[in-house]
Write a protein that holds these residues in place. Structure first.
Motif, PDB file in Angstrom:
ATOM      1  N   ASP A  82      -8.393  -6.836  70.985  1.00  0.00           N
ATOM      2  CA  ASP A  82      -7.261  -7.768  71.139  1.00  0.00           C
ATOM      3  C   ASP A  82      -7.412  -8.938  70.169  1.00  0.00           C
ATOM      4  O   ASP A  82      -7.536 -10.085  70.565  1.00  0.00           O
ATOM      5  CB  ASP A  82      -7.209  -8.280  72.598  1.00  0.00           C
ATOM      6  CG  ASP A  82      -5.866  -8.987  72.866  1.00  0.00           C
ATOM      7  OD1 ASP A  82      -5.793  -9.782  73.818  1.00  0.00           O
ATOM      8  OD2 ASP A  82      -4.925  -8.764  72.062  1.00  0.00           O
ATOM      9  N   ILE A  83      -7.431  -8.623  68.882  1.00  0.00           N
ATOM     10  CA  ILE A  83      -7.633  -9.659  67.853  1.00  0.00           C
ATOM     11  C   ILE A  83      -6.641  -9.429  66.711  1.00  0.00           C
ATOM     12  O   ILE A  83      -6.021  -8.378  66.610  1.00  0.00           O
ATOM     13  CB  ILE A  83      -9.071  -9.574  67.271  1.00  0.00           C
ATOM     14  CG1 ILE A  83      -9.353  -8.184  66.679  1.00  0.00           C
ATOM     15  CG2 ILE A  83     -10.116  -9.931  68.318  1.00  0.00           C
ATOM     16  CD1 ILE A  83     -10.671  -8.101  65.909  1.00  0.00           C
ATOM     17  N   THR A  84      -6.546 -10.454  65.829  1.00  0.00           N
ATOM     18  CA  THR A  84      -5.777 -10.261  64.592  1.00  0.00           C
ATOM     19  C   THR A  84      -6.683  -9.512  63.618  1.00  0.00           C
ATOM     20  O   THR A  84      -7.866  -9.295  63.897  1.00  0.00           O
ATOM     21  CB  THR A  84      -5.402 -11.633  63.985  1.00  0.00           C
ATOM     22  OG1 THR A  84      -6.630 -12.383  63.817  1.00  0.00           O
ATOM     23  CG2 THR A  84      -4.452 -12.404  64.893  1.00  0.00           C
ATOM     24  N   THR A  85      -6.126  -9.113  62.456  1.00  0.00           N
ATOM     25  CA  THR A  85      -6.927  -8.359  61.490  1.00  0.00           C
ATOM     26  C   THR A  85      -8.043  -9.246  60.944  1.00  0.00           C
ATOM     27  O   THR A  85      -7.762 -10.314  60.399  1.00  0.00           O
ATOM     28  CB  THR A  85      -6.025  -7.909  60.306  1.00  0.00           C
ATOM     29  OG1 THR A  85      -4.829  -7.328  60.819  1.00  0.00           O
ATOM     30  CG2 THR A  85      -6.744  -6.903  59.424  1.00  0.00           C
ATOM     31  N   PRO A  86      -9.291  -8.818  61.067  1.00  0.00           N
ATOM     32  CA  PRO A  86     -10.389  -9.647  60.544  1.00  0.00           C
ATOM     33  C   PRO A  86     -10.310  -9.779  59.024  1.00  0.00           C
ATOM     34  O   PRO A  86      -9.645  -8.953  58.358  1.00  0.00           O
ATOM     35  CB  PRO A  86     -11.646  -8.868  60.956  1.00  0.00           C
ATOM     36  CG  PRO A  86     -11.202  -7.942  62.054  1.00  0.00           C
ATOM     37  CD  PRO A  86      -9.768  -7.619  61.759  1.00  0.00           C
ATOM     38  N   ILE A  87     -10.955 -10.787  58.482  1.00  0.00           N
ATOM     39  CA  ILE A  87     -10.944 -11.014  57.028  1.00  0.00           C
ATOM     40  C   ILE A  87     -11.704  -9.896  56.311  1.00  0.00           C
ATOM     41  O   ILE A  87     -12.712  -9.388  56.806  1.00  0.00           O
ATOM     42  CB  ILE A  87     -11.581 -12.394  56.713  1.00  0.00           C
ATOM     43  CG1 ILE A  87     -10.579 -13.497  57.015  1.00  0.00           C
ATOM     44  CG2 ILE A  87     -12.026 -12.517  55.257  1.00  0.00           C
ATOM     45  CD1 ILE A  87      -9.415 -13.599  56.019  1.00  0.00           C
ATOM     46  N   ASN A  88     -11.158  -9.488  55.168  1.00  0.00           N
ATOM     47  CA  ASN A  88     -11.804  -8.503  54.274  1.00  0.00           C
ATOM     48  C   ASN A  88     -11.889  -7.096  54.844  1.00  0.00           C
ATOM     49  O   ASN A  88     -12.682  -6.297  54.364  1.00  0.00           O
ATOM     50  CB  ASN A  88     -13.200  -8.979  53.827  1.00  0.00           C
ATOM     51  CG  ASN A  88     -13.057  -9.995  52.689  1.00  0.00           C
ATOM     52  OD1 ASN A  88     -12.071  -9.943  51.938  1.00  0.00           O
ATOM     53  ND2 ASN A  88     -13.979 -10.917  52.602  1.00  0.00           N
ATOM     54  N   VAL A  89     -11.091  -6.791  55.876  1.00  0.00           N
ATOM     55  CA  VAL A  89     -11.018  -5.390  56.298  1.00  0.00           C
ATOM     56  C   VAL A  89      -9.593  -4.896  56.030  1.00  0.00           C
ATOM     57  O   VAL A  89      -8.677  -5.689  55.821  1.00  0.00           O
ATOM     58  CB  VAL A  89     -11.358  -5.197  57.791  1.00  0.00           C
ATOM     59  CG1 VAL A  89     -12.743  -5.696  58.099  1.00  0.00           C
ATOM     60  CG2 VAL A  89     -10.309  -5.829  58.691  1.00  0.00           C
ATOM     61  N   GLN A  90      -9.424  -3.586  56.055  1.00  0.00           N
ATOM     62  CA  GLN A  90      -8.089  -3.028  55.792  1.00  0.00           C
ATOM     63  C   GLN A  90      -7.230  -3.129  57.045  1.00  0.00           C
ATOM     64  O   GLN A  90      -7.715  -3.040  58.174  1.00  0.00           O
ATOM     65  CB  GLN A  90      -8.229  -1.561  55.341  1.00  0.00           C
ATOM     66  CG  GLN A  90      -8.789  -1.454  53.915  1.00  0.00           C
ATOM     67  CD  GLN A  90      -8.584  -0.097  53.311  1.00  0.00           C
ATOM     68  OE1 GLN A  90      -9.120   0.887  53.846  1.00  0.00           O
ATOM     69  NE2 GLN A  90      -7.822  -0.004  52.230  1.00  0.00           N
ATOM     70  N   LEU A  91      -5.922  -3.334  56.844  1.00  0.00           N
ATOM     71  CA  LEU A  91      -4.995  -3.444  57.978  1.00  0.00           C
ATOM     72  C   LEU A  91      -5.043  -2.132  58.760  1.00  0.00           C
ATOM     73  O   LEU A  91      -5.105  -1.050  58.180  1.00  0.00           O
ATOM     74  CB  LEU A  91      -3.573  -3.714  57.473  1.00  0.00           C
ATOM     75  CG  LEU A  91      -3.383  -4.900  56.507  1.00  0.00           C
ATOM     76  CD1 LEU A  91      -1.904  -5.147  56.248  1.00  0.00           C
ATOM     77  CD2 LEU A  91      -4.043  -6.161  57.016  1.00  0.00           C
ATOM     78  N   GLN A  92      -5.008  -2.222  60.085  1.00  0.00           N
ATOM     79  CA  GLN A  92      -5.177  -1.034  60.924  1.00  0.00           C
ATOM     80  C   GLN A  92      -4.645  -1.292  62.326  1.00  0.00           C
ATOM     81  O   GLN A  92      -4.664  -2.433  62.786  1.00  0.00           O
ATOM     82  CB  GLN A  92      -6.673  -0.721  60.984  1.00  0.00           C
ATOM     83  CG  GLN A  92      -7.050   0.556  61.685  1.00  0.00           C
ATOM     84  CD  GLN A  92      -8.551   0.807  61.568  1.00  0.00           C
ATOM     85  OE1 GLN A  92      -9.046   0.986  60.457  1.00  0.00           O
ATOM     86  NE2 GLN A  92      -9.241   0.805  62.686  1.00  0.00           N
ATOM     87  N   GLY A  93      -4.152  -0.236  62.983  1.00  0.00           N
ATOM     88  CA  GLY A  93      -3.510  -0.410  64.279  1.00  0.00           C
ATOM     89  C   GLY A  93      -4.437  -0.712  65.434  1.00  0.00           C
ATOM     90  O   GLY A  93      -3.990  -0.953  66.553  1.00  0.00           O
ATOM     91  N   THR A  94      -5.760  -0.719  65.202  1.00  0.00           N
ATOM     92  CA  THR A  94      -6.664  -0.981  66.336  1.00  0.00           C
ATOM     93  C   THR A  94      -6.768  -2.480  66.640  1.00  0.00           C
ATOM     94  O   THR A  94      -7.321  -2.852  67.666  1.00  0.00           O
ATOM     95  CB  THR A  94      -8.076  -0.456  66.025  1.00  0.00           C
ATOM     96  OG1 THR A  94      -8.453  -0.937  64.736  1.00  0.00           O
ATOM     97  CG2 THR A  94      -8.127   1.062  66.043  1.00  0.00           C
ATOM     98  N   TYR A  95      -6.218  -3.322  65.736  1.00  0.00           N
ATOM     99  CA  TYR A  95      -6.247  -4.767  66.003  1.00  0.00           C
ATOM    100  C   TYR A  95      -4.928  -5.131  66.682  1.00  0.00           C
ATOM    101  O   TYR A  95      -3.877  -5.174  66.040  1.00  0.00           O
ATOM    102  CB  TYR A  95      -6.443  -5.548  64.700  1.00  0.00           C
ATOM    103  CG  TYR A  95      -7.619  -5.061  63.881  1.00  0.00           C
ATOM    104  CD1 TYR A  95      -7.436  -4.498  62.618  1.00  0.00           C
ATOM    105  CD2 TYR A  95      -8.918  -5.091  64.401  1.00  0.00           C
ATOM    106  CE1 TYR A  95      -8.500  -4.018  61.888  1.00  0.00           C
ATOM    107  CE2 TYR A  95      -9.998  -4.611  63.688  1.00  0.00           C
ATOM    108  CZ  TYR A  95      -9.787  -4.063  62.420  1.00  0.00           C
ATOM    109  OH  TYR A  95     -10.843  -3.569  61.700  1.00  0.00           O
TER     110      TYR A  95
END
Ligand code: F6P
Length: 537
Positions: free
Chosen positions: A51-64
Motif C-alpha cells: 500500500d505505497i506509491t512507486t518507490p524511487i528508482n524502480v519501474q512502475l508496476q501494479g503492485t504499488y
C-alpha cells in the motif's frame, strides 16, 4: 485534390489458445496452486502488493497500490474495455456493415474483450498470442522472457502495451473485423468536437507562413511546441474515452460560448510548464535548418556514411512521422488516422460566431454587447491542402515501425531494433510527444525527479531528443530541487492529471557503436554527414 493515402500494413489471423493461473491481490501467495504444486516446503516467492506509491528508482508496476499503474490496471482499463464492449453491443450493426463482418464476428470480439477485461482485473497470467505473424512470434518470446508474466506484477508499460496488443488480436482472430479500430468512433468524435480550436490554431499557423525574420520564426516555433504540448491534454486513454476539448467547454452552436483559444491557453498555462527548454530547442533546430539550407543552396551532395567511409544509402526525406501500426492507447495515430485528419481538414466546414471574453473590469451583460469573433474553416482547409501536398511530394513521410507498438522502453532499442536506432541517427532532432513516449524514454523508471534529462535517457540518444509531454503518470525528471515536493503537498495525485507539462531537450547524440550492433550492410556504424530532418514520434 487527390485524397491523401499513406499505406496501412497487412494483418492476418488464426485460432485462440487459453492458459491461465492467477494471483489476485487478496490471495495469500502461500495458498496459491503453485505453492501446493511446488511441494509443502518450497515457498513461491511472488512480489507482494504494497500500500505505497512507486518507490524511487524502480519501474512502475501494479503492485504499488497507491501508484497510477495500480489505479490504471484496476480502475481505468475496465472502463476503457467496457466502452468497447458497450460500443460493439450498441452499434454492432454499424460496425458489421462498415467492415463487411458477421454477427458471429461481433459476438466473438465481444467475448474476447470480456475475457481480456476479466484477465486484467483479476491479475491473470498473460496469454500467448496465437496469430501466426513474425511480429506476434516476437511478442511471445518477450512474454515468455519476463520474470513475472502477470498484469500487476510485471512492469506497467509491458502490461499496458500487452493489453492494446491483445485488443488487436481480438480483431485479427475474427473473419470480418481484422482491420476494425475499436477506438475509431472515439477518435472521430474527438476530431469533430475540436474543430473550433483547430480553426483558431490554423489561422495562427497560416500567419506564421508569411516571410519573417529569424527571431519571429524562432518565436513561432516555440508557439508550435507549446501547442503540441497542451494538445496532448486531449488524450482519450487518460479520459477513458470521454471527449476532451481544449478549454474544457462543451461546444454548442449558440454564440453564448466564449472562444476556445489554444493560443491564449499557452499564455494562461505558462506556469504549468515545469521544464521549458523551448528556447534551446529553437536555437538548435534553426541552426541545423540554416546549415542544411546553405548546403542545399551550394548543391552539396548529402552523403550518409558509415564510419567505414562507405555510403550507407541515400539520406531520408525531411520530416518523418512515426505513427502506430495498430490502434494504440485509444488516441494514438495510425496511418489511416493520419490520412483522415489531413483529408478532413481539407474538407472542413465550420463557421461560428463566438463571444470574446469580457475585457478589463467591464462585467458581462453591461450596456455594450460583448465583442464577438467569427471562427471559420478557411485557414484549416488551406493548411489541410498544404499538408496533402507535402504528403504527395514526399516532404511528409509516415512510418510505422513495429517497435513503436512493442512493450520495450527506448533504452532497449539498440538491442531489439538497432536499424531503427540507426535510421533515427539521421535526424536533426527527434520530437517525442506524449506521456507513454516519455515513460519509455525514461525506461519506465521512477527516477529522482531532479536528475537531468540526459542521464534519465539511459543512453537512448540516437539524435538530439525533444520530449513534449503533459504529465499523466508518476515519473518525471529535470525538476528544480523542491518542486516535486511542493506540488505533491498541494495534490498528491498531481502527476496523473495532465495539468502540468514539460518541454525537455537533450542536445547530445550517440551513434550506434560496433559493440552495440554492426551495420548489417557494412559491418560498421552509420554516421551522417548532414542532419536533414525532424522525426516526430
Ligand atoms: O497519449 P499519451 O500522452 O502518450 O498518453 C498515454 C498515457 O496516458 C495514459 O493512458 C493515462 O495516463 C497512460 O497510461 C499512458 O502513459
Amino acid at each position: 485534390m487527390s485524397k491523401v493515402s499513406v499505406k496501412s500494413p497487412p494483418t492476418s489471423k488464426s485460432s485462440l489458445e487459453k492458459s491461465a493461473t492467477s494471483l489476485n491481490e487478496n490471495d495469500d501467495p502461500s495458498t496459491t496452486p503453485d505453492f501446493i504444486y511446488g511441494g509443502p516446503f518450497i515457498k513461491v516467492q511472488r512480489p507482494e502488493f504494497m500500500d505505497i506509491t512507486t518507490p524511487i528508482n524502480v519501474q512502475l508496476q501494479g503492485t504499488y497500490k497507491r501508484s497510477f499503474a495500480y489505479h490504471s490496471l484496476k480502475e481505468r482499463f475496465p472502463v476503457i474495455l467496457t466502452k468497447i464492449i458497450d460500443y460493439l453491443s450498441r452499434e454492432g450493426g454499424k460496425v458489421k456493415s462498415a467492415n463487411n463482418a458477421s454477427d458471429e464476428d461481433i459476438r466473438n470480439l465481444i467475448e474476447y474483450v470480456v475475457k481480456l477485461k476479466n484477465d486484467v482485473a483479476t491479475n491473470k497470467k498473460y496469454d500467448l498470442l496465437t496469430v501466426d505473424t513474425p511480429e506476434a512470434k516476437k511478442w511471445n518470446e518477450w512474454i515468455l522472457s519476463v520474470d513475472s508474466p502477470y498484469y500487476f506484477t510485471n512492469t506497467w508499460v509491458f502490461s499496458e502495451c500487452y493489453v492494446y496488443r491483445r485488443l488487436r488480436e481480438g480483431c485479427e482472430l475474427t473473419k470480418g473485423l481484422a482491420n476494425f479500430d475499436p477506438f475509431e468512433d472515439q477518435k472521430i468524435k474527438s476530431f469533430t468536437g475540436s474543430l473550433e480550436p483547430m480553426c483558431v490554431v490554423a489561422e495562427k499557423v497560416i500567419s506564421m507562413m508569411d516571410p519573417s525574420d529569424k527571431d519571429k520564426r524562432k518565436a513561432d516555433f516555440i508557439t508550435l511546441l507549446k501547442l503540441c504540448l497542451w494538445s496532448n491534454k486531449c488524450d482519450l486513454s487518460l479520459s477513458m474515452g470521454e471527449q476532451v476539448t481544449l478549454g474544457n467547454k462543451d461546444i454548442d452552436a449558440s454564440p453564448s460560448q466564449t472562444l476556445i483559444d489554444p493560443i491564449q491557453m499557452i499564455v494562461d498555462y505558462k506556469d504549468k510548464v515545469l521544464v521549458d527548454d523551448s528556447n534551446k530547442i529553437s536555437d538548435q533546430v534553426f541552426t541545423k535548418a540554416e546549415n542544411i539550407a546553405k548546403a542545399i543552396e551550394a548543391n552539396t551532395t548529402f552523403k550518409a556514411k558509415c564510419s567505414c567511409q562507405r555510403l550507407a544509402g541515400a539520406p531520408p526525406p525531411p520530416v518523418r512521422f512515426h505513427v502506430k501500426k495498430i490502434p494504440w492507447f485509444v488516441s494514438d495515430v495510425t496511418p489511416k488516422d493520419f490520412n483522415f485528419v489531413i483529408n478532413q481538414c481539407c474538407a472542413a466546414t465550420f463557421n461560428k460566431v463566438v463571444k470574446l471574453p469580457a475585457e478589463g473590469d467591464r462585467a458581462e451583460g453591461e450596456s455594450e454587447a460583448p465583442p464577438t469573433r467569427t471562427v471559420a474553416d478557411e485557414a484549416l482547409k488551406t493548411l489541410g491542402s498544404r499538408w496533402a501536398k507535402y504528403v504527395d511530394s514526399g516532404a511528409f513521410v509516415v512510418m510505422c515501425d513495429d517497435f513503436w507498438t512493442s512493450p520495450h522502453v527506448y533504452k532497449d532499442m539498440k538491442k531489439y531494433e538497432p536499424n531503427l536506432y540507426r535510421k533515427l541517427q539521421f535526424a536533426a532532432a527527434i520530437l517525442f510527444k506524449g506521456d507513454l513516449n516519455y515513460r519509455k524514454l525514461l525506461g519506465e523508471r521512477n527516477c529522482n525527479p531532479c536528475i537531468g534529462f540526459e542521464p534519465a535517457l539511459q543512453g537512448f540518444i540516437p539524435a538530439p531528443i525533444i520530449a513534449v509531454r503533459t504529465v499523466k503518470a508518476d515519473l518525471i525528471c529535470g525538476l528544480p530541487k523542491g518542486k516535486w515536493e511542493q506540488l505533491t503537498r498541494i495534490d498528491d495525485r498531481w502527476m496523473e492529471t495532465g495539468n502540468y507539462g514539460v518541454i525537455q531537450f537533450c542536445a547530445k547524440a550517440e551513434a550506434l557503436k560496433v559493440s552495440d550492433k554492426p551495420c548489417e550492410q557494412y559491418g560498421d556504424t552509420c554516421k551522417d554527414d548532414a542532419c536533414l530532418d525532424l522525426d516526430i514520434v
